[in-house]
Design an enzyme around this catalytic site. Structure first.
Site, PDB file in Angstrom:
ATOM      1  N   LYS A 105      14.029  11.990  24.100  1.00 56.01           N
ATOM      2  CA  LYS A 105      13.107  11.320  24.607  1.00 56.01           C
ATOM      3  C   LYS A 105      13.766  10.139  25.503  1.00 56.01           C
ATOM      4  O   LYS A 105      13.311   9.925  26.613  1.00 56.01           O
ATOM      5  CB  LYS A 105      11.717  10.725  23.956  1.00 56.01           C
ATOM      6  CG  LYS A 105      12.313  10.281  22.429  1.00 56.01           C
ATOM      7  CD  LYS A 105      12.451  10.765  21.674  1.00 56.01           C
ATOM      8  CE  LYS A 105      13.361  10.152  20.347  1.00 56.01           C
ATOM      9  NZ  LYS A 105      12.909  10.531  18.959  1.00 56.01           N
ATOM     10  N   LYS A 205       8.357   7.931  24.705  1.00 54.18           N
ATOM     11  CA  LYS A 205       7.447   9.196  24.538  1.00 54.18           C
ATOM     12  C   LYS A 205       6.279   9.063  25.423  1.00 54.18           C
ATOM     13  O   LYS A 205       5.756  10.309  25.899  1.00 54.18           O
ATOM     14  CB  LYS A 205       7.144   9.201  23.160  1.00 54.18           C
ATOM     15  CG  LYS A 205       8.400   9.824  22.264  1.00 54.18           C
ATOM     16  CD  LYS A 205       8.040   9.441  20.741  1.00 54.18           C
ATOM     17  CE  LYS A 205       9.146   9.813  19.782  1.00 54.18           C
ATOM     18  NZ  LYS A 205       9.178   9.456  18.589  1.00 54.18           N
TER      19      LYS A 205
HETATM   20  P1  NDP Z   1      21.875  12.306  14.063  1.00 53.66           P
HETATM   21  O1  NDP Z   1      22.322  10.833  14.316  1.00 53.66           O
HETATM   22  O2  NDP Z   1      21.222  12.489  12.997  1.00 53.66           O
HETATM   23  O3  NDP Z   1      22.376  13.290  14.735  1.00 53.66           O
HETATM   24  C1  NDP Z   1      23.288  13.400  15.896  1.00 53.66           C
HETATM   25  C2  NDP Z   1      24.239  14.206  15.644  1.00 53.66           C
HETATM   26  O4  NDP Z   1      25.144  14.449  16.941  1.00 53.66           O
HETATM   27  C3  NDP Z   1      25.384  13.665  14.850  1.00 53.66           C
HETATM   28  O5  NDP Z   1      25.866  14.498  13.494  1.00 53.66           O
HETATM   29  C4  NDP Z   1      26.565  13.110  15.660  1.00 53.66           C
HETATM   30  O6  NDP Z   1      27.818  13.444  14.596  1.00 53.66           O
HETATM   31  C5  NDP Z   1      26.572  14.346  16.490  1.00 53.66           C
HETATM   32  N1  NDP Z   1      27.371  13.580  17.862  1.00 53.66           N
HETATM   33  C6  NDP Z   1      27.229  12.487  18.362  1.00 53.66           C
HETATM   34  N2  NDP Z   1      28.233  12.317  19.183  1.00 53.66           N
HETATM   35  C7  NDP Z   1      28.559  13.625  19.587  1.00 53.66           C
HETATM   36  C8  NDP Z   1      29.546  14.033  20.489  1.00 53.66           C
HETATM   37  N3  NDP Z   1      29.964  13.349  21.731  1.00 53.66           N
HETATM   38  N4  NDP Z   1      29.637  15.410  20.328  1.00 53.66           N
HETATM   39  C9  NDP Z   1      29.223  16.138  19.370  1.00 53.66           C
HETATM   40  N5  NDP Z   1      28.563  15.584  18.161  1.00 53.66           N
HETATM   41  C10 NDP Z   1      28.045  14.366  18.465  1.00 53.66           C
HETATM   42  O7  NDP Z   1      20.271  12.081  15.104  1.00 53.66           O
HETATM   43  P2  NDP Z   1      19.032  12.876  14.733  1.00 53.66           P
HETATM   44  O8  NDP Z   1      19.144  14.326  14.415  1.00 53.66           O
HETATM   45  O9  NDP Z   1      18.041  12.094  14.193  1.00 53.66           O
HETATM   46  O10 NDP Z   1      18.751  12.638  16.549  1.00 53.66           O
HETATM   47  C11 NDP Z   1      19.000  13.727  17.630  1.00 53.66           C
HETATM   48  C12 NDP Z   1      18.085  13.692  18.604  1.00 53.66           C
HETATM   49  O11 NDP Z   1      16.842  13.946  18.385  1.00 53.66           O
HETATM   50  C13 NDP Z   1      17.723  12.360  19.337  1.00 53.66           C
HETATM   51  O12 NDP Z   1      18.013  12.400  20.506  1.00 53.66           O
HETATM   52  C14 NDP Z   1      16.716  11.726  18.891  1.00 53.66           C
HETATM   53  O13 NDP Z   1      15.922  10.665  19.240  1.00 53.66           O
HETATM   54  C15 NDP Z   1      15.806  13.068  18.714  1.00 53.66           C
HETATM   55  N6  NDP Z   1      14.719  13.226  17.655  1.00 53.66           N
HETATM   56  C16 NDP Z   1      14.828  12.944  16.266  1.00 53.66           C
HETATM   57  C17 NDP Z   1      14.129  12.911  15.530  1.00 53.66           C
HETATM   58  C18 NDP Z   1      14.229  12.624  13.803  1.00 53.66           C
HETATM   59  O14 NDP Z   1      13.181  12.639  13.195  1.00 53.66           O
HETATM   60  N7  NDP Z   1      15.351  12.340  13.715  1.00 53.66           N
HETATM   61  C19 NDP Z   1      12.489  13.353  15.896  1.00 53.66           C
HETATM   62  C20 NDP Z   1      12.625  13.860  17.187  1.00 53.66           C
HETATM   63  C21 NDP Z   1      13.515  13.660  18.146  1.00 53.66           C
HETATM   64  P3  NDP Z   1      28.311  12.197  14.003  1.00 53.66           P
HETATM   65  O15 NDP Z   1      27.271  12.013  12.833  1.00 53.66           O
HETATM   66  O16 NDP Z   1      29.658  12.851  13.346  1.00 53.66           O
HETATM   67  O17 NDP Z   1      28.689  11.018  14.811  1.00 53.66           O
HETATM   68  N1  HSE Z   2      12.585   7.659  15.367  1.00 52.62           N
HETATM   69  C1  HSE Z   2      11.259   8.682  16.022  1.00 52.62           C
HETATM   70  C2  HSE Z   2      10.453   8.234  15.349  1.00 52.62           C
HETATM   71  C3  HSE Z   2      11.940  10.091  15.720  1.00 52.62           C
HETATM   72  O1  HSE Z   2      10.507   7.408  14.110  1.00 52.62           O
HETATM   73  O2  HSE Z   2       9.361   8.448  15.639  1.00 52.62           O
HETATM   74  C4  HSE Z   2      10.890  11.064  16.121  1.00 52.62           C
HETATM   75  O3  HSE Z   2      10.967  10.977  17.568  1.00 52.62           O
END
Ligand code: NDP
Ligand code: HSE
Length: 436
Positions: A105, A205
């Site tokens: 987002k 959002k």
């Molecule tokens: P995380 O931090 O859990 O996951 C991100 C992943 O990306 C990590 O595994 C990280 O690896 C990897 N990463 C970071 N930089 C790189 C790179 N340059 N190349 C390859 N891999 C990379 O985040 P989330 O899964 O929580 O969030 C991901 C997206 O989803 C974000 O945009 C977030 O706003 C969105 N989102 C999240 C929600 C949630 O409930 N968590 C809900 C809705 C949207 P490493 O750990 O090794 O750095």
């Molecule tokens: N950090 C976000 C939240 C994840 O707490 O709502 C979902 O977009």
């Protein structure tokens, strides 16, 4: 038919959930999409952790550019987050003619205008259901299900972390910092959780939903943001005594003068369904001229609920892959050449009701001074209570006002704070009835 090849970038909370759902429900998903959807390759910084999630059969790389440049990847799924490397990767994928699915987002609220224009030029789709309200299909609802309506306003609890914190504090008397830690452990919070608690994530959002609801460009820079970090427990308690719940609400409304775009803690009547949405659950209340009011409710964060939205987008893109770009649903619901650049109203022009808490000397005439200043600014009082006297001879006065333009409320608050009988700042929270 040839399978659809997914290139996954980021195998963290949501990326891991997406890999799990694609594997677990492969058969159901291919029955829906009409062809096999397979995880073709994935990129993550920590390869060992990603390997545990995706299993042995999927090639893993630590350079995500290998995913966007791979000729056999059909759909790039960006789940890295942020607007630096993720932006470069998404633009590169688009330039390479690949469709993109993202949950990011921040990226879309800040750079969506550029990204969607580029995608339009290249005839590719950028799908983003998971970017707003986790598993709730609110983007689809606004963009397609409600396309007959002139949307008047929408209001949502759209940050799971903040709602989880407020709920745990209210129900269990838990400590803010402890609950935030728990939200991080559960994978709800952003990499930098100040984005959650200071309202930025909800602002991202809200910006996206306003664009789709009203057919306007992304305008995050003009979104008003106020988070929950300064909220005091006693205001939550006094609000409850008056029949209200305090929620971090994102609200956007179309008015004759422009569009309201604001995120702040808000008092909502306790008999509204949305006031009873607790924990990590999100809800979006939409008011359209034909449908009236509709409430969309569901889990707002977490691995599998968010993956549900990501995979739904993948299926959508797989179904539309071969369709003529002109016959696809426009990214922002309205035809790109029909977007309207409506002004975003400054907060001074916004109309709301208010909760005011004033620390004042407990003596004759003080209440009269305060109510006079409110009246001078055309502010009408809905309720007023005085909480017991403190040992220092002061008392807390809590006032609920009727609706008034914010600049008048600001003037009245400044005048009240200038009274000798008033100590410190007036605490001000906005209040919305959400009933029309
Ligand atoms: P995380 O931090 O859990 O996951 C991100 C992943 O990306 C990590 O595994 C990280 O690896 C990897 N990463 C970071 N930089 C790189 C790179 N340059 N190349 C390859 N891999 C990379 O985040 P989330 O899964 O929580 O969030 C991901 C997206 O989803 C974000 O945009 C977030 O706003 C969105 N989102 C999240 C929600 C949630 O409930 N968590 C809900 C809705 C949207 P490493 O750990 O090794 O750095
Ligand atoms: N950090 C976000 C939240 C994840 O707490 O709502 C979902 O977009």
């Amino acid at each position: 038919m040839k399978p659809i090849n997914i290139g996954l970038m980021g195998v963290g909370t949501v990326g891991g959930g997406t890999a799990t759902v694609l594997k677990r429900n492969a058969e159901e998903i291919s029955r829906r999409a009409g062809r096999e959807i397979r995880l073709f390759m994935a990129a993550n910084r920590d390869l060992a952790r990603a390997r545990e999630v995706v299993g042995d059969g999927v090639p893993l790389v630590d350079d995500a550019f290998q995913v966007v440049n791979h000729p056999e990847v059909d759909i790039v799924v960006e789940l890295i987050g942020g607007d630096t490397i993720a932006k470069e990767l998404v633009l590169k994928a688009i330039d390479n003619g690949k469709h993109v699915v993202t949950a990011n987002k921040k990226l879309l609220a800040m750079h969506g205008n550029e990204i969607f224009a580029r995608a339009q030029e290249k005839g590719v789709m950028v799908a983003f259901e998971a970017a707003v309200a986790g598993g709730i299909p609110i983007i689809k609802a606004l963009r397609e299900g409600l396309s007959a309506n002139r949307i008047e306003w929408l209001a949502g609890i759209i940050n799971g972390t903040s709602n989880f914190i407020l709920s745990e504090m209210r129900e269990k008397g838990a400590d803010f910092a402890d609950v935030l830690k728990e939200a991080q452990r559960l994978g709800y919070a952003e990499a930098d959780p100040t984005f959650d608690v200071e309202g930025h994530d909800a602002g991202h959002k809200l910006t996206i939903m306003a664009a789709i609801a009203f057919g306007i460009p992304m305008n995050f820079d003009n979104c008003y943001l106020e988070g929950i970090s300064q909220l005091e427990g006693k205001d939550i308690q006094y609000a409850e005594e008056l029949g209200y719940r305090v929620k971090l609400l994102g609200l956007t409304r179309r008015t004759d003068k422009g569009v309201e775009l604001r995120v702040h803690p808000t008092l909502i009547p306790e008999d509204q369904l949305i006031a009873n949405v607790n924990g990590v659950m999100n809800a979006v209340l939409v008011r359209g001229d034909a449908i009236g009011q509709a409430l969309f409710n569901g889990p707002g964060a977490g691995a599998l609920p968010t993956a549900s939205a990501v995979v739904a987008d993948i299926v959508d893109v797989a179904r539309l892959l071969t369709s003529d770009p002109e016959h696809r649903v426009p990214h922002l619901a309205f035809q790109p050449d029909r977007l309207q650049n409506l002004p975003i109203l400054p907060m001074g022009e916004v109309v709301s009701s208010y909760y005011l808490r004033i620390q004042a000397a407990d003596r004759a005439g003080v209440m009269a001074d305060i109510t006079r200043l409110l009246a001078e600014n055309n502010i009408s009082i809905e309720a007023l209570i005085q909480k017991g006297s403190a040992t220092d001879g002061s008392a807390e006065i809590v006032i609920l006002t009727h609706r008034v333009v914010e600049k008048s409320a600001n003037k009245a608050i400044a005048a009240i704070e200038a009274l000798d009988s008033v100590a410190g700042k007036v605490v001000r929270l906005r209040m919305e009835e959400l009933n029309g």
